[in-house]
Design a protein around this motif. Sequence first.
Motif, PDB file in Angstrom:
ATOM      1  N   ASP A  56     -24.036   9.814 -35.115  1.00 36.16           N
ATOM      2  CA  ASP A  56     -23.610  10.578 -33.941  1.00 36.16           C
ATOM      3  C   ASP A  56     -22.194  10.190 -33.544  1.00 36.16           C
ATOM      4  N   GLU A  57     -21.467  11.158 -32.985  1.00 39.61           N
ATOM      5  CA  GLU A  57     -20.122  10.892 -32.491  1.00 39.61           C
ATOM      6  C   GLU A  57     -20.001  11.371 -31.047  1.00 39.61           C
ATOM      7  N   TYR A  58     -19.239  10.612 -30.259  1.00 44.91           N
ATOM      8  CA  TYR A  58     -18.982  10.959 -28.872  1.00 44.91           C
ATOM      9  C   TYR A  58     -17.477  10.942 -28.640  1.00 44.91           C
ATOM     10  N   GLN A  59     -16.974  11.993 -28.041  1.00 40.47           N
ATOM     11  CA  GLN A  59     -15.558  12.072 -27.718  1.00 40.47           C
ATOM     12  C   GLN A  59     -15.331  11.628 -26.273  1.00 40.47           C
ATOM     13  N   ALA A  60     -14.169  11.017 -26.028  1.00 41.53           N
ATOM     14  CA  ALA A  60     -13.872  10.535 -24.678  1.00 41.53           C
ATOM     15  C   ALA A  60     -12.360  10.415 -24.486  1.00 41.53           C
ATOM     16  N   ASP A  61     -11.937  10.566 -23.241  1.00 45.39           N
ATOM     17  CA  ASP A  61     -10.516  10.403 -22.919  1.00 45.39           C
ATOM     18  C   ASP A  61     -10.123   8.932 -22.846  1.00 45.39           C
ATOM     19  N   ILE A  62     -11.068   8.096 -22.398  1.00 49.91           N
ATOM     20  CA  ILE A  62     -10.825   6.663 -22.256  1.00 49.91           C
ATOM     21  C   ILE A  62     -11.969   5.895 -22.905  1.00 49.91           C
ATOM     22  N   LEU A  63     -11.637   4.868 -23.682  1.00 48.12           N
ATOM     23  CA  LEU A  63     -12.639   3.994 -24.287  1.00 48.12           C
ATOM     24  C   LEU A  63     -12.408   2.568 -23.810  1.00 48.12           C
ATOM     25  N   ILE A  64     -13.474   1.894 -23.431  1.00 42.23           N
ATOM     26  CA  ILE A  64     -13.384   0.513 -22.969  1.00 42.23           C
ATOM     27  C   ILE A  64     -14.390  -0.325 -23.746  1.00 42.23           C
ATOM     28  N   SER A  65     -13.931  -1.402 -24.350  1.00 40.45           N
ATOM     29  CA  SER A  65     -14.811  -2.298 -25.100  1.00 40.45           C
ATOM     30  C   SER A  65     -15.064  -3.576 -24.320  1.00 40.45           C
ATOM     31  N   GLY A  66     -16.348  -3.890 -24.113  1.00 41.25           N
ATOM     32  CA  GLY A  66     -16.726  -5.149 -23.485  1.00 41.25           C
ATOM     33  C   GLY A  66     -17.156  -6.177 -24.516  1.00 41.25           C
ATOM     34  N   LEU A  67     -16.947  -5.874 -25.800  1.00 42.00           N
ATOM     35  CA  LEU A  67     -17.260  -6.829 -26.856  1.00 42.00           C
ATOM     36  C   LEU A  67     -16.197  -7.909 -26.913  1.00 42.00           C
ATOM     37  N   ASP A  68     -16.459  -8.960 -27.683  1.00 38.61           N
ATOM     38  CA  ASP A  68     -15.454 -10.008 -27.811  1.00 38.61           C
ATOM     39  C   ASP A  68     -14.272  -9.501 -28.636  1.00 38.61           C
TER      40      ASP A  68
END
Length: 280
Positions: A56-68
Amino acid sequence: GAFRAWGFQKGGTGEISMAIARSAKHFGAEIITEAPVKKVIIKNGEATGVALENGDEYQADILISGLDPKLTFLKLIDKEELPSDFVQSIKNFRIRGSSGKVNLALDGLPNFTSLPGDGPHLRGAISISPSYNYLERAYDDAKYGNFSQEPYIDIILPSVLDPTMAPPGKHVMSCFVQYAPYDIKGGWDDARRDAFGDTVINTLARFAPNIKDIILNRQVITPHDLEKTFGLTEGNIFQGELSLQQLFSFRPTVKWADYTTPIRNYYQCGSGTHPGGGIT
């Protein structure tokens, strides 16, 4: 809160996440779990969405990663999308796991020989660290690839503060333990995990002799478990070592401690970012 004091969340630390989730849902957010991200989709230097492991794919204007930082930049993104000096700085980011966790379900309260009986000392943090030499020996074990035979233990009894966390008359004890190296000699397996748990219990028994008699159940978590279960690289609970060269404006690396990244519309957050530590 009070300066230099621990904070305790009613219902457990996980309730903080649930409170944030409820607030997000109130404002229209949709939360999807059990959906591992395979990679960040990048077009012309700009993050445009994510591709999941199931396709599956999701499009977004902003991506935020809380991973290390290791996962955020070295796993989810092709290194060709990042400046070479930035990739090298993330590779150099130190993230060795060195701690484990032992959670205990108890039939009563521990009775410490230093301060017998119930009292306010059971409502705060309890540290098993009797001397500098004790701590040095604990570190020496890890330095040579073994878990500490006499570990430093930081203890809390959250059920004393919040009775809803255990049945009436019962308690839970949380033990943060050092040192337990991620890259232990021979690797972590079930036998090594059990031996680590036994060592922690035996150490507790020196200071609270009744502990073995009141244990109903236990959960032992190694750095390997932390990595496998929670996605913390090398089991580091702070998403990176809390050393001077990796804190504040150096976290995760120079020039990128403001939560931005070299990829447009791709941001970072969590313990691996400025200032370091805390809850992710």
